[in-house]
Scaffold this motif. Structure first.
Motif, PDB file in Angstrom:
ATOM      1  N   ASN A  22       0.872  -1.170   0.000  1.00 30.57           N
ATOM      2  CA  ASN A  22       0.000   0.000   0.000  1.00 30.57           C
ATOM      3  C   ASN A  22       0.907   1.217   0.000  1.00 30.57           C
ATOM      4  OD1 ASN A  22      -2.172   1.669   0.167  1.00 30.57           O
ATOM      5  ND2 ASN A  22      -2.782   1.082   2.229  1.00 30.57           N
ATOM      6  N   GLU A  25       1.284   8.467  -0.498  1.00 32.15           N
ATOM      7  CA  GLU A  25       1.035   9.427  -1.567  1.00 32.15           C
ATOM      8  C   GLU A  25       2.333   9.825  -2.273  1.00 32.15           C
ATOM      9  OE1 GLU A  25      -0.812  13.940  -2.204  1.00 32.15           O
ATOM     10  OE2 GLU A  25      -0.820  13.008  -0.218  1.00 32.15           O
ATOM     11  N   LYS A 242      -4.275   6.565  -6.457  1.00 30.35           N
ATOM     12  CA  LYS A 242      -4.412   5.297  -5.743  1.00 30.35           C
ATOM     13  C   LYS A 242      -4.032   4.209  -6.734  1.00 30.35           C
ATOM     14  CE  LYS A 242      -5.784   2.142  -2.771  1.00 30.35           C
ATOM     15  NZ  LYS A 242      -5.018   1.853  -1.537  1.00 30.35           N
TER      16      LYS A 242
END
Length: 415
Positions: A22, A25, A242
């Protein structure tokens, strides 16, 4: 957790993300910048001095400071230091150290972090750009189309689920030929549907082409840009991204794996992965040690059927070794919520005897396990396994029937 977009039928989406990969940003922005995708100028800081130097070095009219955690809702979050919001704007570089000092080393609580919040160890210092227009753009795998599709909306900067629910006619989809990629006509048409005009149409089209190249290069299953924006200077910029990855292609991308930040993950899940075990923590009080994903799910279901809740999903796999069994017990007992452990094994490639020997080694040579253990064994070498457990002298509750084993586990957990 993988978020799926409702703008396509649920069965149409084939978005399976690497469970632990994950990106922050700033990492997504690094990947985009390498693919000639327009992003804000930025720097990452892990100390107040680094943040101070970054703010001065950017020489930006306005600076945005963003706490880097995996949870959403940072702008409305609150730090344990008392600072409100994980996103701050300032035109004065001298204020950056003061703000960063209240972020680094403190926990940020948002609607997605839970009550404890998440410790912030990095902040992104970026050039703040005004946004004249916000749109939404994504590339994702579509099962019905048998490949990738582009999805766009002129309504960006908000949850796309809300747009799909209230203005479904504002959602545009274009199927991409997996062999040739999106054509210039496709991306130009999408840019115009998103409301870009003049020279911005060609730039938006080019950015879409570059995003597709990123999609291919990193074996993504989804690249979502929201907002896909336009500045007052008529520059198309990808303000936030994302990116979800294909776990089956992970071996091809060691450069992505080094980006993984485990500090926000469940430490037991990280430890289990390192040991070659499939573990997912839950909120119940009955620890489960099972071989086989289907059997593990059935075990969890029968625990629920009898009024309790599993503390985990733990599939030790068909080729489990005695050493891994010991590691599995260690991981289970590190969870303070576990009041009973239910071992449910169907001997196949890994025989019941292998599991039993691993249990005896773990329970006699390792740290003493204080919670009761219920064992249900069936299949290959079950008789030898039971004899091994009986000879060990360990205080175990043996049951042949899964239903009876589950009932015993529930009673012991509540005792």
């Amino acid at each position: 957790m993988q978020r799926q977009l409702p703008l396509l039928p649920a069965k149409a989406l084939m978005a399976s993300q690497i469970r632990h990969l994950n990106l922050h940003e700033y990492q997504s922005k690094q990947l985009m910048a390498k693919h000639n995708i327009n992003v804000q100028r930025f720097a990452i800081a892990e100390t107040v001095d680094q943040a101070k130097n970054a703010a001065v070095g950017l020489k930006a009219h306005e600076i945005v400071i963003k706490a880097q955690i995996h949870a959403g809702g940072r702008g409305k979050g609150e730090f344990s230091s008392g600072l409100k919001s994980g996103v701050h704007l300032t035109k004065d570089p001298t204020k950056v150290p003061y703000l960063v000092e209240q972020m680094l080393g403190y926990k940020l609580k948002t609607k997605q972090t839970g009550e404890d919040g998440v410790l912030v160890s990095k902040v992104m210092i970026a050039e703040a750009l005004d946004i004249a227009k916000e749109t939404y753009f994504a590339i994702l795998m579509d099962r019905d189309s048998g490949g990738p599709v582009m999805v766009g909306s002129p309504d960006g900067g908000v949850d796309i689920e809300q747009v799909a629910a209230t203005n479904p006619d504002h959602i545009f989809k274009s199927v991409i030929d997996i062999d040739s990629g999106p054509t210039e006509k496709q991306t130009l048409d999408m840019a115009m549907k998103l409301g870009f005009k003049g020279k911005a149409v060609a730039e938006a089209s080019e950015q879409m082409q570059n995003l597709y190249q990123l999609f291919l290069d990193v074996d993504a299953v989804q690249v979502e840009i929201n907002p896909f924006g336009l500045t007052p200077q008529n520059q198309v910029v990808c303000f936030d991204a994302k990116i979800s990855f294909d776990d089956n292609a992970a071996f091809k991308h060691p450069e992505l794996q080094v980006m993984r930040d485990t500090t926000e993950e469940n430490p037991r899940e990280v430890e289990a992965e390192d040991c070659g075990l499939n573990y997912v923590g839950m909120e119940g009080n009955i620890g489960c040690l099972v071989n086989g994903a289907g059997l593990a799910l059935a075990t969890m279901d029968i625990i629920k059927l009898h009024g309790a809740s599993p503390a985990n999903f733990l599939d030790v796999g068909g080729g489990v070794t005695s050493k891994q069994v010991g590691q599995a017990f260690k991981i289970l007992t590190e969870d303070k919520n576990v009041k009973t452990i239910l071992v449910n094994i169907f001997g196949g490639i890994a025989s019941c005897l292998t599991i039993a020997e691993g249990m005896v080694t773990a329970l006699t040579e390792g740290p003493k396990i204080k919670v009761p253990i219920v064992v249900r064994l069936q299949g290959n070498q079950v008789a030898e396994a039971k004899e091994c457990l009986r000879r060990s002298g360990l205080n175990l509750t043996l049951r042949d029937d899964l239903d009876e084993a589950a009932i015993a586990s529930v009673k012991l957990a509540s005792a």
